[in-house]
Design a protein around this motif. Structure first.
Motif, PDB file in Angstrom:
ATOM      1  N   ARG A  36      48.152  -9.369  28.187  1.00 14.92           N
ATOM      2  CA  ARG A  36      49.018  -8.955  27.063  1.00 14.92           C
ATOM      3  C   ARG A  36      48.284  -8.810  25.742  1.00 14.92           C
ATOM      4  N   ALA A  37      46.963  -8.796  25.758  1.00 12.73           N
ATOM      5  CA  ALA A  37      46.201  -8.614  24.522  1.00 12.73           C
ATOM      6  C   ALA A  37      46.339  -7.174  24.049  1.00 12.73           C
ATOM      7  N   GLY A  38      46.380  -6.992  22.748  1.00 12.10           N
ATOM      8  CA  GLY A  38      46.377  -5.671  22.139  1.00 12.10           C
ATOM      9  C   GLY A  38      45.048  -5.461  21.443  1.00 12.10           C
ATOM     10  N   PHE A  39      44.522  -4.255  21.476  1.00 14.71           N
ATOM     11  CA  PHE A  39      43.201  -3.996  20.916  1.00 14.71           C
ATOM     12  C   PHE A  39      43.041  -2.513  20.664  1.00 14.71           C
ATOM     13  N   GLU A  40      41.925  -2.153  20.037  1.00 15.80           N
ATOM     14  CA  GLU A  40      41.569  -0.759  19.807  1.00 15.80           C
ATOM     15  C   GLU A  40      40.325  -0.438  20.620  1.00 15.80           C
ATOM     16  N   LEU A  41      40.313   0.763  21.194  1.00 15.03           N
ATOM     17  CA  LEU A  41      39.190   1.197  22.011  1.00 15.03           C
ATOM     18  C   LEU A  41      38.618   2.501  21.475  1.00 15.03           C
ATOM     19  N   ALA A  42      37.313   2.635  21.519  1.00 17.48           N
ATOM     20  CA  ALA A  42      36.664   3.900  21.171  1.00 17.48           C
ATOM     21  C   ALA A  42      36.839   4.863  22.339  1.00 17.48           C
ATOM     22  N   ALA A  43      36.670   6.144  22.083  1.00 14.49           N
ATOM     23  CA  ALA A  43      36.794   7.158  23.129  1.00 14.49           C
ATOM     24  C   ALA A  43      35.856   6.873  24.292  1.00 14.49           C
ATOM     25  N   SER A  44      34.695   6.347  24.001  1.00 17.00           N
ATOM     26  CA  SER A  44      33.709   6.072  25.055  1.00 17.00           C
ATOM     27  C   SER A  44      34.140   4.944  25.991  1.00 17.00           C
ATOM     28  N   ALA A  45      35.114   4.131  25.589  1.00 20.48           N
ATOM     29  CA  ALA A  45      35.579   3.020  26.425  1.00 20.48           C
ATOM     30  C   ALA A  45      36.692   3.452  27.384  1.00 20.48           C
ATOM     31  N   LEU A  46      37.156   4.684  27.242  1.00 23.23           N
ATOM     32  CA  LEU A  46      38.230   5.191  28.096  1.00 23.23           C
ATOM     33  C   LEU A  46      37.705   6.210  29.086  1.00 23.23           C
ATOM     34  N   ARG A  47      38.301   6.230  30.256  1.00 22.26           N
ATOM     35  CA  ARG A  47      37.987   7.236  31.268  1.00 22.26           C
ATOM     36  C   ARG A  47      39.269   7.983  31.579  1.00 22.26           C
ATOM     37  N   LEU A  48      39.199   9.287  31.621  1.00 18.01           N
ATOM     38  CA  LEU A  48      40.351  10.134  31.892  1.00 18.01           C
ATOM     39  C   LEU A  48      40.069  10.956  33.138  1.00 18.01           C
ATOM     40  N   VAL A  49      40.985  10.904  34.084  1.00 20.52           N
ATOM     41  CA  VAL A  49      40.877  11.693  35.307  1.00 20.52           C
ATOM     42  C   VAL A  49      42.080  12.617  35.366  1.00 20.52           C
ATOM     43  N   VAL A  50      41.813  13.918  35.451  1.00 20.55           N
ATOM     44  CA  VAL A  50      42.877  14.915  35.512  1.00 20.55           C
ATOM     45  C   VAL A  50      42.886  15.493  36.922  1.00 20.55           C
ATOM     46  N   GLY A  51      43.939  15.179  37.643  1.00 22.24           N
ATOM     47  CA  GLY A  51      44.081  15.650  39.012  1.00 22.24           C
ATOM     48  C   GLY A  51      45.012  16.838  39.105  1.00 22.24           C
ATOM     49  N   ALA A  52      45.288  17.239  40.324  1.00 24.18           N
ATOM     50  CA  ALA A  52      46.147  18.401  40.570  1.00 24.18           C
ATOM     51  C   ALA A  52      47.620  18.093  40.286  1.00 24.18           C
ATOM     52  N   THR A  53      48.010  16.827  40.342  1.00 22.16           N
ATOM     53  CA  THR A  53      49.409  16.445  40.109  1.00 22.16           C
ATOM     54  C   THR A  53      49.479  15.306  39.104  1.00 22.16           C
ATOM     55  N   HIS A  54      50.690  14.997  38.694  1.00 24.62           N
ATOM     56  CA  HIS A  54      50.862  13.879  37.757  1.00 24.62           C
ATOM     57  C   HIS A  54      50.478  12.549  38.405  1.00 24.62           C
ATOM     58  N   ARG A  55      50.565  12.469  39.717  1.00 24.62           N
ATOM     59  CA  ARG A  55      50.196  11.227  40.414  1.00 24.62           C
ATOM     60  C   ARG A  55      48.690  10.989  40.423  1.00 24.62           C
ATOM     61  N   THR A  56      47.916  12.044  40.293  1.00 23.87           N
ATOM     62  CA  THR A  56      46.459  11.906  40.317  1.00 23.87           C
ATOM     63  C   THR A  56      45.835  12.089  38.931  1.00 23.87           C
ATOM     64  N   THR A  57      46.669  12.044  37.889  1.00 24.94           N
ATOM     65  CA  THR A  57      46.174  12.147  36.511  1.00 24.94           C
ATOM     66  C   THR A  57      46.417  10.802  35.827  1.00 24.94           C
ATOM     67  N   PHE A  58      45.332  10.186  35.364  1.00 24.22           N
ATOM     68  CA  PHE A  58      45.445   8.857  34.775  1.00 24.22           C
ATOM     69  C   PHE A  58      44.288   8.599  33.823  1.00 24.22           C
ATOM     70  N   TYR A  59      44.443   7.552  33.018  1.00 25.88           N
ATOM     71  CA  TYR A  59      43.327   7.073  32.214  1.00 25.88           C
ATOM     72  C   TYR A  59      43.112   5.607  32.555  1.00 25.88           C
ATOM     73  N   SER A  60      41.897   5.139  32.326  1.00 32.11           N
ATOM     74  CA  SER A  60      41.593   3.752  32.647  1.00 32.11           C
ATOM     75  C   SER A  60      40.616   3.189  31.631  1.00 32.11           C
ATOM     76  N   PHE A  61      40.606   1.865  31.575  1.00 27.72           N
ATOM     77  CA  PHE A  61      39.700   1.142  30.698  1.00 27.72           C
ATOM     78  C   PHE A  61      39.585  -0.287  31.217  1.00 27.72           C
ATOM     79  N   THR A  62      38.612  -1.004  30.711  1.00 28.70           N
ATOM     80  CA  THR A  62      38.451  -2.416  31.035  1.00 28.70           C
ATOM     81  C   THR A  62      38.910  -3.225  29.837  1.00 28.70           C
TER      82      THR A  62
END
Length: 96
Positions: A36-62
């Motif tokens: 439940r921690a809140g924080f700010e992330l730089a663009a380099s800390a995020l990964r974005l995957v764009v798939g063919a459908t909404h189910r395969t499109t997501f972003y992730s971070f640690t």
């Protein structure tokens, strides 16, 4: 009043940006669903995957607080915001 415009000069790109020294990097607010921690992330800390459908499109971070890998769905608006803020997108292509 005369018709001449004395004292003015044409502005060049170089003179328009001459006072600009640095642009603040874009940061994204995020929260960890585990700790439940809140924080700010730089663009380099995020990964974005764009798939063919909404189910395969997501972003992730640690999570910087607890270290858990977080994966969240990304709709069209989220994809626009992330890519506009400098997050690089991995685009998955389906085999035909």
């Amino acid at each position: 009043m005369s018709g001449s415009m004395s004292g003015t000069s044409e502005m060049t790109v170089a003179s328009a940006f001459s006072g600009m020294t640095r642009v603040d990097p874009v940061v994204f607010k995020a929260a960890c669903p585990d700790c439940r921690a809140g924080f700010e992330l730089a663009a380099s800390a995020l990964r974005l995957v764009v798939g063919a459908t909404h189910r395969t499109t997501f972003y992730s971070f640690t999570c910087p607080e607890c270290g858990v890998a977080v994966r969240k769905p990304a709709g069209e608006r989220i994809v626009e915001l992330l890519t506009g803020g400098g997050v690089r997108a991995l685009r998955l292509h389906s085999a035909i």
